[in-house]
Write an enzyme that holds these catalytic residues in place. Structure first.
Site, mmCIF file in Angstrom:
data_model
loop_
_atom_site.group_PDB
_atom_site.id
_atom_site.type_symbol
_atom_site.label_atom_id
_atom_site.label_comp_id
_atom_site.label_asym_id
_atom_site.label_seq_id
_atom_site.Cartn_x
_atom_site.Cartn_y
_atom_site.Cartn_z
ATOM 1 N N SER A 22 0.919 -1.213 0.049
ATOM 2 C CA SER A 22 -0.090 -0.099 -0.110
ATOM 3 C C SER A 22 0.774 1.227 -0.028
ATOM 4 O O SER A 22 0.453 2.314 0.060
ATOM 5 C CB SER A 22 -0.841 0.133 1.182
ATOM 6 O OG SER A 22 -2.124 -0.840 1.001
ATOM 7 N N TYR A 52 -10.765 2.559 5.568
ATOM 8 C CA TYR A 52 -9.786 2.192 4.674
ATOM 9 C C TYR A 52 -10.101 1.209 3.747
ATOM 10 O O TYR A 52 -10.736 0.192 3.851
ATOM 11 C CB TYR A 52 -8.598 1.668 5.415
ATOM 12 C CG TYR A 52 -7.129 1.569 4.675
ATOM 13 C CD1 TYR A 52 -6.513 2.622 4.739
ATOM 14 C CD2 TYR A 52 -6.961 0.474 3.974
ATOM 15 C CE1 TYR A 52 -5.266 2.504 3.764
ATOM 16 C CE2 TYR A 52 -5.687 0.316 3.353
ATOM 17 C CZ TYR A 52 -4.777 1.417 3.227
ATOM 18 O OH TYR A 52 -3.678 1.285 2.340
ATOM 19 N N SER A 53 -10.035 1.704 2.389
ATOM 20 C CA SER A 53 -10.411 0.556 1.391
ATOM 21 C C SER A 53 -9.776 0.615 0.242
ATOM 22 O O SER A 53 -9.429 1.559 -0.491
ATOM 23 C CB SER A 53 -12.090 1.013 0.818
ATOM 24 O OG SER A 53 -12.331 0.092 -0.200
ATOM 25 N N ASN A 54 -8.957 -0.758 -0.255
ATOM 26 C CA ASN A 54 -8.170 -0.397 -1.411
ATOM 27 C C ASN A 54 -8.885 -0.161 -2.739
ATOM 28 O O ASN A 54 -8.280 0.300 -3.697
ATOM 29 C CB ASN A 54 -7.431 -1.913 -1.634
ATOM 30 C CG ASN A 54 -6.474 -2.152 -0.466
ATOM 31 O OD1 ASN A 54 -5.608 -1.591 -0.759
ATOM 32 N ND2 ASN A 54 -6.676 -3.214 0.366
#
Length: 351
Positions: A81, A171-173
């Site tokens: 990330s 939080y999110s990809n």
């Protein structure tokens, strides 16, 4: 702070952490050579490495330390990330060029894509993607981060799930996969091409690349291990895409964050936006997040986790001092070690 003082302070912090856990009294600080073995013993990782950078430009000094076998300073590794800092930088550069606005809706750039299960791209802005306040479901929670997906497949998988409330930090990809698609829509080139043109080539980050579907690491590199001990060195980076694809080195990450926070990649206004955590209620800026250490110092950076690799970069807000450390497995078993490492490097040493 000199290398010896930094590492000695780090040794002392980790030793005190051990003493607090075991209930024994603190002893004299271990030697520098004993520092990283302590990290991998308490963290249960095969090998670890750290690179410190102090100063700016050609006058910057660096110091390196490692523990365990099969790891070296020049290794290429997957940084997960940490990719998000690259993507956010590109988006903010495009905003500075007035090729997009952070207030643009996702619908404007990707019409009709974000729909279904309560998700609506007409209600989401690029700012909400950058700050993880869109509420979009994290596709890697469904794919378990092990299934190679195209960006479209990743987004569609996320859209089978209901969103979290818009405006809350979650939080999110998926957010950064969408930003990668926006970059391509706006520029006509892939996020990898734009990263090469805007960041990697100008900064001479010769060890950094966006490998696409290439499963092997460039030479030199060591091995990467999953938490169960299996070798996962060869990996299809499409499990993460624009949210976590980058391959890099310790030196390149130090240089990138030093240059970014030093103000050479973004105009002052855009850098201030990147560091503004108000939208995410103090948790996240744009591709960066702050950590307030025990001494009151705040450092900025990002971490990255992908199968076989955990990486953390942190820096002073001016980019003059940067630390990057990595382990060649997916996670550190003892989460208390990371803040101890950061505090030992960035907190003033007391006599």
């Amino acid at each position: 702070m000199s290398t010896l003082r930094t590492l000695s302070a780090l040794s002392l912090s980790l030793l005190l952490l051990c003493a607090a856990t075991s209930g024994s009294s603190a002893q004299s600080a271990p030697t520098v050579d004993g520092l990283l073995p302590l990290l991998i013993t308490r963290g249960e990782v095969p090998a670890a490495a750290l690179l410190f950078r102090d100063g700016t430009g050609s006058r910057a000094s660096t110091s390196y330390a490692r523990a365990g076998t099969g790891i070296s300073r020049a290794d290429h590794f997957r940084a997960g990330s940490i990719t998000k800092t690259f993507i956010a930088t590109i988006v903010l550069q495009l905003a500075a060029e007035q090729r997009l606005s952070l207030s643009d809706t996702v619908e404007r750039h990707l019409p009709g894509l974000v729909r279904g299960a309560g998700n609506d791209g007409r209600a989401l802005t690029l700012r909400s993607l950058l700050t993880h306040t869109s509420g979009l479901y994290d596709f890697t929670a469904a794919s378990r981060g092990s299934v190679p997906l195209t960006p479209l497949q990743a987004v569609r998988l996320a859209l089978t799930h209901s969103p979290a409330p818009i405006g809350l930090f979650s939080y999110s990809n998926t957010n950064y996969v969408l930003l990668g698609m926006v970059i391509q829509q706006v520029t006509g080139a892939s996020y990898a091409t734009e990263a090469e043109r805007r960041i990697i080539a100008p900064l001479r980050l010769t060890g950094t690349s966006f490998p696409g579907s290439r499963t092997t690491l460039p030479a030199p590199h060591g091995r990467a291990y999953a938490t169960d001990g299996s070798d996962v060195t060869d990996l299809d980076p499409r499990v993460a895409g624009a949210a976590g694809e980058v391959v890099t080195t310790l030196a390149d990450l130090d240089r990138f964050y030093a240059t970014l926070l030093g103000g050479a990649l973004l105009p002052p206004r855009r850098l201030r936006e990147m560091l503004n955590t108000r939208t995410a209620h103090g948790s996240y800026g744009m591709g960066l997040f702050p950590v307030k250490l025990s001494c009151g110092t705040t450092v900025w950076g990002h971490n990255g986790r992908i199968s076989g690799s955990y990486v953390r970069t942190a820096a002073t807000v001016d980019g003059r001092r940067v630390l990057t450390f990595r382990v060649n497995t997916t996670a550190i078993a003892d989460p208390g070690l990371e803040p101890a490492l950061l505090a030992a490097e960035f907190c003033p040493r007391t006599s």
